[in-house]
Motif scaffolding. Structure first.
Motif, short mmCIF file in Angstrom:
data_model
loop_
_atom_site.label_atom_id
_atom_site.label_comp_id
_atom_site.label_asym_id
_atom_site.label_seq_id
_atom_site.Cartn_x
_atom_site.Cartn_y
_atom_site.Cartn_z
N CYS A 47 -4.39 6.87 3.44
CA CYS A 47 -4.50 6.39 4.82
C CYS A 47 -4.90 4.91 4.84
N THR A 48 -4.77 4.29 5.99
CA THR A 48 -5.34 2.97 6.24
C THR A 48 -6.44 3.14 7.29
N LEU A 90 -14.64 6.63 3.97
CA LEU A 90 -13.66 5.67 3.48
C LEU A 90 -13.05 6.09 2.15
N ARG A 125 -3.54 3.81 -6.52
CA ARG A 125 -4.60 3.83 -5.51
C ARG A 125 -5.93 4.19 -6.14
N TYR A 129 -16.51 6.52 -5.15
CA TYR A 129 -15.22 5.85 -5.31
C TYR A 129 -14.57 6.24 -6.64
N TRP A 136 0.82 -1.21 0.00
CA TRP A 136 0.00 0.00 0.00
C TRP A 136 0.86 1.26 0.00
N LEU A 171 -13.35 -5.25 -1.17
CA LEU A 171 -12.03 -4.60 -1.25
C LEU A 171 -10.95 -5.61 -1.63
N VAL A 187 -5.19 -2.85 4.81
CA VAL A 187 -5.52 -1.45 4.48
C VAL A 187 -6.86 -1.07 5.09
N VAL A 188 -7.83 -1.98 5.03
CA VAL A 188 -9.15 -1.75 5.64
C VAL A 188 -9.48 -2.93 6.54
N LEU A 211 -9.66 2.14 -6.33
CA LEU A 211 -10.95 2.71 -5.95
C LEU A 211 -11.96 2.58 -7.10
N PHE A 258 -7.22 -4.49 -3.11
CA PHE A 258 -6.60 -3.74 -2.01
C PHE A 258 -5.74 -4.69 -1.18
N LEU A 262 -8.97 6.60 1.76
CA LEU A 262 -8.14 5.72 0.92
C LEU A 262 -7.48 6.49 -0.21
#
Length: 492
Positions: A170-171, A162, A67, A111, A59, A191, A200-201, A71, A196, A166
């Motif tokens: 960030c996580t 979220l 990234r 997203y 990540w 995810l 990360v989540v 998404l 992902f 993302l």
């Protein structure tokens, strides 16, 4: 019954306690799922995993463009699974399938928007007043974000937090409401499918005093973002301040929906009913105070009551249902108690006023659409958030009086203005103390437009370009390109 585990480091896992709790279907009043009961140990495990994912691994090494591509892939998967996720939300929170499905169909746009914004985050070169130096800024992600979501629109309000988190890099560790955890646990599986990296989540389910507090106070969490009651938000803000954590809070409201005598009454009446009875009044932007100018007061009340009487209650999965159940037993009791408070204060009951006993409501937690007239703005029913299908009608004479009443409350999340006077529309939008003002419409939101509150309605903004900045911090970098070092004891 369906059983849902925690989601940590990309996999489902048992809670440290090995305990479970029930999730109830608000329409049937019966349990339909078991949810893992997390605790402080699970929180620490999830935060450590998220911190590790933020500091090292795939990540951290992804470019912002990569990234963004993740998404966008997630957006496609949400679109493919919209109906299934909406059904789970209805089973968990009792809102109408029509509304939940519409929300799920719209969520991919968030997203995609933040996926496109991920590689548009830019620093700046600063034209200094000093020679021999080069100065520029970097916008860097905060780190681990604790996301705490409510029960009324779980996936939509999760997405508002979220997606920009993302996109910023960030996580995340999510703590969904203990009343509506299932849709979040189904959602996070997408995810992994989108690509992902693990960690990360993460999701830790459970109760506020066992999971929420541990998240807020964990030393590796750098930001808490929360939607819910202002009393809880105040506690979160106080706890976060001890460690100088960043905080984003959306804490509800007591929104004025103002009808002037020059308004298109057909539209205004529809807007008044939509503002309070859509989503069974369980929305932070509910237009729970209907301010009506004296010249049209009686007609508006008559028409609002008549329209509200036609609202079809029943199974939220049915396409023709317009008002569903209250989501939780505590909230059901709270709404009924406020109806009693309003009557004790002297408000006049024009419609409803109790639990719904219609056959189509079955054994669910239903409250009849309720309208009070003769309400004064100093009554509790006009000052405190009921979060249910209860409308307070307040008469006013002048524009100045409408503004005074609208602002005489500690909340400031949303407001509606119904008028055909464009000058008044601009004046009211400027004078009302609220994060959003709708003119001749109500309950409109977009991923493009910032959302948040004034006063006790919270801190920070969600949606739009503003939202991604909530998950970034600015670093200033100075490079000496030839300036003499000079006296070491004097500021450069």
């Amino acid at each position: 019954m369906q059983r849902y585990s925690l989601y940590i480091d990309g996999t489902q896992c048992d809670s440290a306690s090995g305990q479970w709790f029930h999730s109830d279907n608000p329409f049937t009043g019966k349990p339909w799922a078991e949810i893992a009961r997390g605790n402080e140990s699970d929180v620490d495990r999830a935060v450590q995993v998220a911190h590790r994912a933020f500091r090292s691994g795939p990540w951290k090494d992804l470019t912002p463009s990569a990234r963004g591509q993740l998404l966008c892939r997630l957006a496609d998967l949400i679109a493919e699974n919209a109906s299934r996720l909406a059904e789970i939300e209805v089973r968990d929170n009792g809102k109408l399938f029509a509304e939940m499905h519409a929300q799920l169909q719209y969520l991919p746009q968030w997203y995609r928007y933040y996926g496109g914004l991920a590689d548009k985050v830019q620093g700046a070169v600063i034209p200094l007043d000093k020679k021999g130096y080069f100065n520029f800024t970097r916008r860097e992600p905060l780190g681990v974000v604790a996301v705490i979501t409510p029960w009324n629109s779980p996936l939509m309000l999760l997405t508002w937090k979220l997606a920009p988190a993302l996109a910023a890099g960030c996580t995340v560790v999510i703590k969904p409401s203990e009343f509506t955890s299932a849709s979040t646990l189904e959602f996070v599986e997408l995810l992994s499918a989108a690509g992902f990296p693990p960690g990360v989540v993460n999701v830790v389910t459970g109760f506020g005093n066992e999971v929420g507090s541990a998240l807020v106070t964990h030393p590796l969490v750098r930001k808490i973002t929360f939607t819910g009651a202002d009393s809880t938000g105040r506690k979160i803000n106080e706890q976060a301040a001890r460690d100088f954590k960043h905080v984003g809070l959306e804490l509800g409201g007591k929104s004025p929906n103002i009808i002037f005598d020059d308004a298109n009454l057909d539209d205004a009446v529809n807007g008044a009913v939509s503002g309070i009875f859509a989503a069974t009044g369980q929305t932070c932007i509910a237009g729970s105070r209907l301010l009506v100018q004296a010249g049209v007061h009686d007609e508006v009340v008559q028409r609002v009551v008549a329209l509200a009487k036609t609202a079809r209650m029943g199974d939220p999965m049915h396409a023709d249902t317009q008002v569903g159940p209250i989501t939780t037993p505590p909230q059901y009791e709270k709404v009924l108690s406020y109806i009693g408070v309003a009557q004790a204060e002297g408000a006049s009951l024009a419609l409803g006023g109790g639990a719904a006993t219609r056959a189509e409501c079955g054994s669910g937690w239903f409250v009849e659409p309720t309208i009070f007239t003769g309400v004064r703005n100093d009554m509790r029913i006009a000052q405190e958030e009921v979060f249910g299908p209860v409308l307070s009608v307040i008469r006013f004479q002048t524009e100045d009086e409408a503004v005074a009443i609208a602002n005489d409350v500690r909340f400031g999340l949303g407001a509606g203005v119904w008028t055909s006077d464009i000058g008044r529309a601009f004046r009211m939008s400027e004078r009302i103390e609220s994060g959003t003002v709708w003119v001749n419409t109500y309950r409109a939101v977009s991923y493009l437009s910032p959302f948040g509150g004034y006063k006790d309605s919270g801190l920070g903004r969600e949606n739009g370009i503003d939202a991604i900045t909530e998950y970034l911090q600015t670093k200033s970098v100075w490079i000496n390109t030839g300036a003499p070092t000079g006296n070491p004891f004097v500021l450069r």
